[in-house]
Design a protein around this motif. Structure first.
Motif, short mmCIF file in Angstrom:
data_model
loop_
_atom_site.label_atom_id
_atom_site.label_comp_id
_atom_site.label_asym_id
_atom_site.label_seq_id
_atom_site.Cartn_x
_atom_site.Cartn_y
_atom_site.Cartn_z
N PHE A 49 -113.11 30.86 41.61
CA PHE A 49 -114.00 29.76 41.25
C PHE A 49 -113.34 28.41 41.50
O PHE A 49 -113.95 27.50 42.06
CB PHE A 49 -114.42 29.89 39.77
N LEU A 50 -112.09 28.27 41.08
CA LEU A 50 -111.38 27.01 41.29
C LEU A 50 -111.18 26.72 42.78
O LEU A 50 -111.34 25.57 43.23
CB LEU A 50 -110.03 27.02 40.57
N LEU A 51 -110.85 27.75 43.54
CA LEU A 51 -110.68 27.56 44.99
C LEU A 51 -112.01 27.14 45.63
O LEU A 51 -112.05 26.24 46.48
CB LEU A 51 -110.14 28.82 45.65
N ILE A 52 -113.08 27.79 45.25
CA ILE A 52 -114.40 27.42 45.80
C ILE A 52 -114.75 26.01 45.39
O ILE A 52 -115.23 25.21 46.21
CB ILE A 52 -115.48 28.43 45.34
N ALA A 53 -114.50 25.66 44.12
CA ALA A 53 -114.82 24.32 43.64
C ALA A 53 -114.01 23.28 44.41
O ALA A 53 -114.53 22.24 44.81
CB ALA A 53 -114.56 24.21 42.14
N ILE A 54 -112.75 23.58 44.64
CA ILE A 54 -111.89 22.62 45.35
C ILE A 54 -112.33 22.50 46.80
O ILE A 54 -112.54 21.39 47.31
CB ILE A 54 -110.41 23.05 45.26
N PHE A 55 -112.46 23.64 47.47
CA PHE A 55 -112.77 23.60 48.90
C PHE A 55 -114.23 23.27 49.18
O PHE A 55 -114.52 22.58 50.14
CB PHE A 55 -112.37 24.91 49.57
N VAL A 56 -115.13 23.74 48.38
CA VAL A 56 -116.54 23.47 48.63
C VAL A 56 -116.83 22.00 48.34
O VAL A 56 -117.57 21.35 49.06
CB VAL A 56 -117.44 24.42 47.81
N VAL A 57 -116.25 21.47 47.29
CA VAL A 57 -116.51 20.09 46.95
C VAL A 57 -115.75 19.17 47.92
O VAL A 57 -116.28 18.17 48.39
CB VAL A 57 -116.09 19.80 45.49
N LYS A 58 -114.52 19.53 48.27
CA LYS A 58 -113.73 18.69 49.15
C LYS A 58 -114.16 18.84 50.60
O LYS A 58 -114.08 17.87 51.36
CB LYS A 58 -112.25 19.01 49.01
N ALA A 59 -114.58 19.99 51.00
CA ALA A 59 -114.94 20.21 52.41
C ALA A 59 -116.08 19.29 52.84
O ALA A 59 -115.98 18.65 53.88
CB ALA A 59 -115.27 21.67 52.64
N PRO A 60 -117.19 19.19 52.08
CA PRO A 60 -118.23 18.26 52.51
C PRO A 60 -117.73 16.81 52.53
O PRO A 60 -118.10 16.03 53.41
CB PRO A 60 -119.34 18.43 51.48
N ARG A 61 -116.88 16.49 51.56
CA ARG A 61 -116.33 15.14 51.56
C ARG A 61 -115.46 14.92 52.80
O ARG A 61 -115.53 13.86 53.43
CB ARG A 61 -115.50 14.90 50.30
N LEU A 62 -114.65 15.91 53.12
CA LEU A 62 -113.81 15.80 54.31
C LEU A 62 -114.67 15.72 55.58
O LEU A 62 -114.39 14.93 56.48
CB LEU A 62 -112.84 16.98 54.40
N ILE A 63 -115.70 16.54 55.61
CA ILE A 63 -116.59 16.52 56.77
C ILE A 63 -117.30 15.18 56.85
O ILE A 63 -117.38 14.56 57.91
CB ILE A 63 -117.60 17.69 56.70
N ALA A 64 -117.79 14.70 55.70
CA ALA A 64 -118.49 13.42 55.67
C ALA A 64 -117.54 12.28 56.05
O ALA A 64 -117.90 11.40 56.84
CB ALA A 64 -119.09 13.16 54.30
N SER A 65 -116.32 12.31 55.51
CA SER A 65 -115.37 11.25 55.87
C SER A 65 -114.98 11.34 57.34
O SER A 65 -114.82 10.31 58.01
CB SER A 65 -114.14 11.29 54.97
N GLY A 66 -114.85 12.55 57.88
CA GLY A 66 -114.57 12.72 59.31
C GLY A 66 -115.71 12.19 60.17
O GLY A 66 -115.49 11.52 61.18
N LEU A 67 -116.95 12.51 59.75
CA LEU A 67 -118.10 12.01 60.49
C LEU A 67 -118.21 10.49 60.38
O LEU A 67 -118.53 9.81 61.37
CB LEU A 67 -119.39 12.67 59.99
N ALA B 27 -115.72 8.44 59.98
CA ALA B 27 -114.67 7.89 60.84
C ALA B 27 -115.10 7.96 62.30
O ALA B 27 -114.89 7.00 63.07
CB ALA B 27 -113.36 8.65 60.64
N ARG B 28 -115.71 9.05 62.70
CA ARG B 28 -116.18 9.20 64.08
C ARG B 28 -117.30 8.20 64.38
O ARG B 28 -117.33 7.61 65.46
CB ARG B 28 -116.66 10.64 64.31
N ILE B 29 -118.19 7.99 63.39
CA ILE B 29 -119.27 7.01 63.56
C ILE B 29 -118.68 5.61 63.71
O ILE B 29 -119.09 4.83 64.58
CB ILE B 29 -120.26 7.09 62.38
N THR C 16 -117.16 5.34 67.10
CA THR C 16 -118.22 5.21 68.11
C THR C 16 -118.81 3.81 68.10
O THR C 16 -119.04 3.22 69.15
CB THR C 16 -119.32 6.26 67.85
N ARG C 17 -119.02 3.25 66.89
CA ARG C 17 -119.54 1.88 66.79
C ARG C 17 -118.55 0.89 67.40
O ARG C 17 -118.93 -0.05 68.10
CB ARG C 17 -119.81 1.52 65.33
N ARG C 18 -117.28 1.10 67.11
CA ARG C 18 -116.26 0.23 67.67
C ARG C 18 -116.26 0.32 69.20
O ARG C 18 -116.20 -0.70 69.90
CB ARG C 18 -114.88 0.59 67.13
#
Length: 192
Positions: free
Chosen positions: A47-65, A67-69, A72-74
């Motif tokens: 449960f803790l691993l899922i909470a850490i990775f599931v909650v952090k993974a979208p944040r990491l994906i969102a922050s990566g996207l 950064a990429r946006i 691209t704008r730059r």
């Protein structure tokens, strides 16, 4: 008692000892070598691993996207700036081309004017040269005429002198010339 009876009694005592050591509750079920308490720890860990990775993974994906946006704008802003610079350079080149075309037309007009001036000057110089040559030719002709007239006069004078000499010698002798010579000598003496 025999040895087998003794071992059976010992085995029975051992079982009783194990159940009493467990608190007398009996034996708990196990799965894959883990009891209920072990599975609680495994579940909590998952449960803790899922909470850490599931909650952090979208944040990491969102922050990566994000950064990429931003990247691209730059890049798009750089491309717009480069395009604007290229358009400015193109406009400048076109203006220079138009200015150089105007300059070329002005240079051509100036060259044509200078060529016209040179042609007019050459015509004037040629007319002047022709006039000078004509005067020179006329002067040469006049000089030749004067020389011819002088030569004719000289020839006529020579002919007249020769004719006069012949006539005088034919009509006058030494006796006839003596009074003329004396008179001439006397006139010479009175002049001084």
């Amino acid at each position: 008692m025999t040895v087998s009876a003794t071992s059976a009694v010992n085995a029975e005592q051992h079982v009783v000892a194990l159940t009493e050591a467990d608190g007398g509750h009996g034996h708990e079920p196990e799965l894959l070598g883990l009891g209920a308490e072990g599975w609680v720890y495994v579940g909590l860990t998952i449960f803790l691993l899922i909470a850490i990775f599931v909650v952090k993974a979208p944040r990491l994906i969102a922050s990566g996207l994000d950064a990429r946006i931003a990247e691209t704008r730059r890049e798009l802003d750089e491309a717009r700036a480069i395009r604007a610079e290229a358009e400015a350079l193109l406009a400048k080149a076109r203006a220079q081309q138009a200015a150089s075309a105007g300059d070329a037309a002005a240079i051509l007009a100036q060259a044509e004017a200078e060529a016209g001036d040179l042609v007019a000057k050459a015509d004037a110089d040629a007319a002047d040269l022709i006039a000078r040559r004509a005067r020179m030719a006329e002067d040469k002709i006049a000089a030749a005429e004067r020389a011819a007239v002088a030569e004719v006069r000289a020839t006529a004078a020579d002919a007249a002198v020769s004719a006069a000499t012949l006539m005088i010698t034919a009509r006058h002798g030494a006796a006839q010339d003596k009074p003329l010579v004396d008179r001439t000598i006397a006139d010479l003496g009175s002049l001084n």
